[in-house]
Write an enzyme that holds these catalytic residues in place. Structure first.
Site, PDB file in Angstrom:
ATOM      1  N   CYS A 151       0.864  -1.183   0.000  1.00 32.06           N
ATOM      2  CA  CYS A 151       0.000   0.000   0.000  1.00 32.06           C
ATOM      3  C   CYS A 151       0.901   1.233   0.000  1.00 32.06           C
ATOM      4  O   CYS A 151       1.731   1.380   0.888  1.00 32.06           O
ATOM      5  CB  CYS A 151      -0.888   0.052   1.243  1.00 32.06           C
ATOM      6  SG  CYS A 151      -1.303  -1.549   1.951  1.00 32.06           S
ATOM      7  N   GLU A 213      -7.372   9.098   1.337  1.00 36.23           N
ATOM      8  CA  GLU A 213      -6.835   8.631   0.070  1.00 36.23           C
ATOM      9  C   GLU A 213      -7.921   8.307  -0.944  1.00 36.23           C
ATOM     10  O   GLU A 213      -9.010   7.841  -0.585  1.00 36.23           O
ATOM     11  CB  GLU A 213      -5.998   7.358   0.296  1.00 36.23           C
ATOM     12  CG  GLU A 213      -4.793   7.575   1.182  1.00 36.23           C
ATOM     13  CD  GLU A 213      -3.923   6.337   1.296  1.00 36.23           C
ATOM     14  OE1 GLU A 213      -2.694   6.494   1.432  1.00 36.23           O
ATOM     15  OE2 GLU A 213      -4.465   5.203   1.247  1.00 36.23           O
TER      16      GLU A 213
END
Length: 297
Positions: A151, A213
């Protein structure tokens, strides 16, 4: 103070030169020369010390509160300012860029609504087992939690800003798989990543740090060589669907202190198992929907 010392140094140096270039010579002038030279040397030392101190002083306040983060790992501190994340609006249009540090400060996220582009890689081997990682203890956000394979963020650079077929994000994923897990680029060709969807979420990590995000979800099926970077990754494991469900049960029950990252949990709860079925059937592209941005905040 430094400028005054510098001025005195220049005056004394001029005096020393004047004495040495004088046509006459006497014991008195010799004594004056030695005294002036000694004072000049002392001031030179003071100037050198002042210059060294100023050049190694703490960074200016424009770098935010990083000097106050004395517990932050040196590698993570460097990345916080070297990495420039891509700022986007809620429709995934690029609106600017900012440091990784600012993009993860909850104060900035809340006051300026900073939203940055990210990606989450889900890598499966040929047995259709999913590679998980446990984030290192030195990570600024969500240390020691278990999460999907990798990630991170595409950076504000030409190769990672390419929007056609999410190529910039796929380039970034290949880069970070090497950085975090030591997976060579040839093991994960860019054209083998399948972008399946996008989600928008916000998740505080602690009182100071958090995530906000617009996350690209990338799947890839490859047998790879894994050599985790200890600055990024504490542990790795492959799991099948049943093993992941047991991991979820333990996390929900608080067993073994096991925690999952919030973005991974959102993918698990909303998409993962039905997409996993497509992985096993070889029909992954049928599941792709890159037009929708799933707002899961």
């Amino acid at each position: 103070m430094a400028s005054l010392t510098s001025f005195r140094f220049q005056k004394l140096l001029a005096s020393a030169i004047s004495i040495t270039t004088s046509s006459s010579s006497s014991p008195l002038k010799s004594l004056l020369y030695k005294s002036t030279l000694h004072r000049t040397s002392l001031l030179s030392l003071r100037l050198s010390t002042a210059f060294y101190s100023s050049s190694t002083a703490a960074p200016p306040s424009t770098m935010g509160d990083v000097t106050a983060d004395s517990t932050m790992d040196a590698v993570q501190r460097r990345l916080m300012f070297e990495d420039e994340c891509i700022l986007v609006d809620e429709n995934d249009r690029v609106v600017g860029h900012d440091t990784k540090y600012n993009c993860h400060l909850m104060e900035k996220i809340e006051s300026e609504n900073l939203l940055h582009r990210a990606f989450s890689v889900f890598l499966f081997n040929s047995k259709y087992e999913l590679l998980l990682q446990q984030r290192s203890a030195t990570k600024v956000t969500f240390p020691l939690v278990w999460t999907n394979t990798c990630c991170s963020h595409p950076l504000y650079r030409d190769s990672e800003l390419i929007e056609e077929n999410a190529l910039g994000v796929r380039n970034a994923a290949q880069r970070k798989l090497l950085d975090e897990l030591g997976i060579p680029a040839e093991d994960v060709p860019v054209d083998q990543f399948t972008p399946l969807g996008r989600m928008l979420y916000k998740a505080p990590s602690d009182g100071k740090w958090g995530e906000h995000e617009l996350d690209y979800l990338l799947f890839i099926v490859r047998d790879v060589s894994v050599h985790p970077n200890p600055d990024e990754v504490a542990d790795v494991k492959y799991v099948n669907q049943q093993q992941l469900k047991e991991l979820l049960r333990k996390a929900d029950a608080g067993e073994e202190g096991l925690k999952l990252s919030p973005w991974f949990r959102l993918v698990v709860d909303n998409f993962l198992f039905k997409w996993w079925d497509h992985v096993e059937k070889g029909t992954l592209k049928e599941a792709a929907d890159m037009k929708t941005i799933h707002k899961l905040t």
